[in-house]
Design a protein around this motif. Structure first.
Motif, PDB file in Angstrom:
ATOM      1  N   LEU A 133       0.825  -1.204   0.000  1.00 30.66           N
ATOM      2  CA  LEU A 133       0.000   0.000   0.000  1.00 30.66           C
ATOM      3  C   LEU A 133       0.860   1.256   0.000  1.00 30.66           C
ATOM      4  O   LEU A 133       0.607   2.194  -0.766  1.00 30.66           O
ATOM      5  CB  LEU A 133      -0.925   0.007   1.216  1.00 30.66           C
ATOM      6  N   TYR A 134       1.868   1.273   0.843  1.00 24.78           N
ATOM      7  CA  TYR A 134       2.727   2.458   0.917  1.00 24.78           C
ATOM      8  C   TYR A 134       3.481   2.669  -0.402  1.00 24.78           C
ATOM      9  O   TYR A 134       3.574   3.793  -0.898  1.00 24.78           O
ATOM     10  CB  TYR A 134       3.725   2.327   2.061  1.00 24.78           C
ATOM     11  N   LYS A 135       4.001   1.591  -0.973  1.00 18.04           N
ATOM     12  CA  LYS A 135       4.769   1.713  -2.221  1.00 18.04           C
ATOM     13  C   LYS A 135       3.910   2.303  -3.337  1.00 18.04           C
ATOM     14  O   LYS A 135       4.309   3.260  -4.010  1.00 18.04           O
ATOM     15  CB  LYS A 135       5.299   0.339  -2.634  1.00 18.04           C
ATOM     16  N   ASP A 136       2.716   1.740  -3.537  1.00 20.60           N
ATOM     17  CA  ASP A 136       1.868   2.215  -4.634  1.00 20.60           C
ATOM     18  C   ASP A 136       1.341   3.623  -4.360  1.00 20.60           C
ATOM     19  O   ASP A 136       1.302   4.468  -5.269  1.00 20.60           O
ATOM     20  CB  ASP A 136       0.704   1.247  -4.851  1.00 20.60           C
ATOM     21  N   ALA A 137       0.925   3.886  -3.123  1.00 18.75           N
ATOM     22  CA  ALA A 137       0.385   5.205  -2.804  1.00 18.75           C
ATOM     23  C   ALA A 137       1.457   6.280  -2.936  1.00 18.75           C
ATOM     24  O   ALA A 137       1.216   7.358  -3.508  1.00 18.75           O
ATOM     25  CB  ALA A 137      -0.203   5.205  -1.400  1.00 18.75           C
ATOM     26  N   ALA A 138       2.656   6.012  -2.424  1.00 23.41           N
ATOM     27  CA  ALA A 138       3.731   7.002  -2.509  1.00 23.41           C
ATOM     28  C   ALA A 138       4.119   7.265  -3.955  1.00 23.41           C
ATOM     29  O   ALA A 138       4.346   8.426  -4.353  1.00 23.41           O
ATOM     30  CB  ALA A 138       4.948   6.509  -1.712  1.00 23.41           C
ATOM     31  N   GLN A 139       4.179   6.222  -4.752  1.00 17.99           N
ATOM     32  CA  GLN A 139       4.546   6.406  -6.160  1.00 17.99           C
ATOM     33  C   GLN A 139       3.516   7.254  -6.895  1.00 17.99           C
ATOM     34  O   GLN A 139       3.868   8.174  -7.649  1.00 17.99           O
ATOM     35  CB  GLN A 139       4.672   5.041  -6.836  1.00 17.99           C
ATOM     36  N   VAL A 140       2.234   6.989  -6.651  1.00 14.75           N
ATOM     37  CA  VAL A 140       1.170   7.753  -7.325  1.00 14.75           C
ATOM     38  C   VAL A 140       1.190   9.210  -6.873  1.00 14.75           C
ATOM     39  O   VAL A 140       1.137  10.143  -7.698  1.00 14.75           O
ATOM     40  CB  VAL A 140      -0.203   7.120  -7.037  1.00 14.75           C
ATOM     41  N   LEU A 141       1.277   9.437  -5.582  1.00 12.15           N
ATOM     42  CA  LEU A 141       1.176  10.806  -5.066  1.00 12.15           C
ATOM     43  C   LEU A 141       2.373  11.654  -5.463  1.00 12.15           C
ATOM     44  O   LEU A 141       2.222  12.828  -5.833  1.00 12.15           O
ATOM     45  CB  LEU A 141       1.024  10.766  -3.544  1.00 12.15           C
ATOM     46  N   GLN A 173      15.337   5.402 -10.490  1.00 12.19           N
ATOM     47  CA  GLN A 173      14.863   4.151 -11.081  1.00 12.19           C
ATOM     48  C   GLN A 173      15.084   3.033 -10.082  1.00 12.19           C
ATOM     49  O   GLN A 173      16.191   2.862  -9.561  1.00 12.19           O
ATOM     50  CB  GLN A 173      15.613   3.830 -12.381  1.00 12.19           C
ATOM     51  N   SER A 174      14.046   2.275  -9.811  1.00 16.13           N
ATOM     52  CA  SER A 174      14.156   1.158  -8.871  1.00 16.13           C
ATOM     53  C   SER A 174      13.847  -0.141  -9.597  1.00 16.13           C
ATOM     54  O   SER A 174      12.937  -0.198 -10.424  1.00 16.13           O
ATOM     55  CB  SER A 174      13.201   1.341  -7.691  1.00 16.13           C
ATOM     56  N   PHE A 175      14.615  -1.173  -9.285  1.00 19.89           N
ATOM     57  CA  PHE A 175      14.416  -2.495  -9.862  1.00 19.89           C
ATOM     58  C   PHE A 175      14.241  -3.486  -8.709  1.00 19.89           C
ATOM     59  O   PHE A 175      15.173  -3.693  -7.924  1.00 19.89           O
ATOM     60  CB  PHE A 175      15.612  -2.895 -10.731  1.00 19.89           C
ATOM     61  N   THR A 176      13.069  -4.054  -8.608  1.00 17.09           N
ATOM     62  CA  THR A 176      12.787  -5.073  -7.594  1.00 17.09           C
ATOM     63  C   THR A 176      13.055  -6.429  -8.211  1.00 17.09           C
ATOM     64  O   THR A 176      12.335  -6.868  -9.117  1.00 17.09           O
ATOM     65  CB  THR A 176      11.333  -4.979  -7.103  1.00 17.09           C
ATOM     66  N   LEU A 177      14.073  -7.115  -7.721  1.00 13.28           N
ATOM     67  CA  LEU A 177      14.547  -8.338  -8.358  1.00 13.28           C
ATOM     68  C   LEU A 177      14.035  -9.585  -7.643  1.00 13.28           C
ATOM     69  O   LEU A 177      13.779  -9.578  -6.446  1.00 13.28           O
ATOM     70  CB  LEU A 177      16.075  -8.355  -8.376  1.00 13.28           C
TER      71      LEU A 177
END
Length: 389
Positions: A133-141, A173-177
């Motif tokens: 939730l935090y990852k998606d919300a922070a990215q959108v905002l 740029q972030s890469f989640t591996l």
């Protein structure tokens, strides 16, 4: 293979298929548990988590932000609240997993480049959903706020490139591996299966030698092994290893592909480290069975030894963060080096040369466990002891 070892192996296969204590634990439970685990995590990852919106701004911009949040995989707007107390009550009752608060006059502050504090509430007792939730919300905002500033600068006549450099001077740029979508099934199911296989293998093999006296078949084992404990222990070990291979084939080539969206766990690297894990478990079980003649005591030792394996292995919490004595305790369980090798072979798709230390660690259990079991069981196979039994 010596004829006596082969004879003991065939005899042990017959016992496995005859005694419920063997075939239920080794042939029935592993596929059933795999089905249960795969079913639990059938949705793979957490998505459409219920989220509440506390919108004090009540503006076109806050409604646009809300729409953008709804488009993410993890966020699903289900509630509108009007106070912090109402929001906290919903979090406490489990109605929502998180909430987002838009403050009053948010649009004016953004356009005047004054700081705006949008608050994200997450229930971190559910650790992974809270992170999503935090990852998606922070990215959108953050993206939406930068977009508003960019539009304002462009309208003043500033070139788009210069405006972008001013609004976002650092491009991140972030890469989640290796598990980018936090897939529960991909991550947890193989590890939980390995834990279950270790526990069942050690528990069953802990009865491999002492159960002969319980069933009055020690004399038959003596004849089949030519009175050699090494023939008896090696033959039984090969039989149990064959059962482990059969379970591995059923799980990786049939059950998991059917119930995990076609994914396959089989690879030669994974098969190799799984074989070493099973050999280590068989060796530990044989040693326990040779040391403890009482069946109940052997089972208790097996339970005590295997129960904390998942916690101490480092699968869900890094071992370096544990106290030193817990780290040492973790190293005397076969699952610990297997987990380290599993991360590299399964998730990172590395060749076996990267897990040589872990493979040697698992092999050490066999090098120590089987000789100890042979030495101790040889006393039980003495002619006088066999005739007395």
């Amino acid at each position: 293979m010596r004829p006596a070892i082969f004879k003991v192996m065939i005899r042990e296969w017959k016992r496995i298929l005859t005694f419920p204590v063997y075939y239920i634990a080794m042939l029935v439970l592993p596929p059933v548990l795999c089905l249960l685990y795969a079913g639990i995590y059938n949705k793979h990852f957490a998505k459409d988590l219920p989220v509440a919106i506390w919108d004090e701004a009540n503006s076109p911009l806050s409604r646009q932000f809300t729409f953008m949040l709804e488009q993410t995989e993890s966020i699903h707007i289900t509630q509108q609240v009007h106070s912090e107390g109402e929001l906290q009550a919903m979090l406490h009752s489990g109605t929502v997993m998180g909430a987002i608060h838009f403050p009053r006059r948010m649009d004016e502050h953004i356009k005047s480049r004054r700081p705006v504090y949008v608050t994200i509430y997450t229930n971190v007792s559910y650790l992974v959903p809270a992170k999503l939730l935090y990852k998606d919300a922070a990215q959108v905002l953050l993206t939406a706020a930068a977009g508003v500033q960019l539009q304002k600068l462009v309208k003043t006549g500033m070139p788009a490139g210069k405006a972008m450099a001013l609004v976002m001077p650092v491009q991140l740029q972030s890469f989640t591996l290796y598990n980018p979508r936090y897939d529960y099934q991909q991550y947890l199911v193989p590890g939980v299966i390995a834990v279950a296989m270790q526990m069942m293998m050690i528990m069953v093999v802990a009865l491999a030698l002492n159960y002969e006296q319980k069933t009055g078949s020690l004399e038959a084992l003596y004849e089949a092994s030519n009175g050699s404990a090494s023939n008896a222990v090696m033959g039984k070990s090969l039989a149990y290893l064959g059962v482990a291979w059969l379970d591995y084939m059923i799980i990786t080539l049939i059950i998991y592909p059917l119930f995990a969206s076609g994914a396959q766990l089989f690879s030669w690297g994974l098969f190799t480290i799984f074989t070493l894990l099973m050999l280590a478990c068989i060796s530990v079980g044989m040693m326990v069975s040779a040391i403890f003649k009482d069946l109940l005591l052997a089972c208790d030792v097996g339970i005590f030894y295997t129960s904390p394996a998942f916690v101490f292995s480092g699968f869900t919490f890094p071992r370096w963060g544990m106290p030193w004595y817990d780290q040492y305790y973790a190293m005397i369980m076969p699952l610990t080096p297997f987990v380290d090798a599993f991360f590299k072979v399964y998730f990172m798709d590395l060749p076996l040369r990267y897990v040589r230390l872990e493979m040697a660690h698992m092999l050490l259990f066999t090098v120590v466990g089987l000789p100890v079991a042979i030495l101790l069981f040889q006393r039980t196979l003495q002619p006088s002891t066999v005739q007395h039994a």
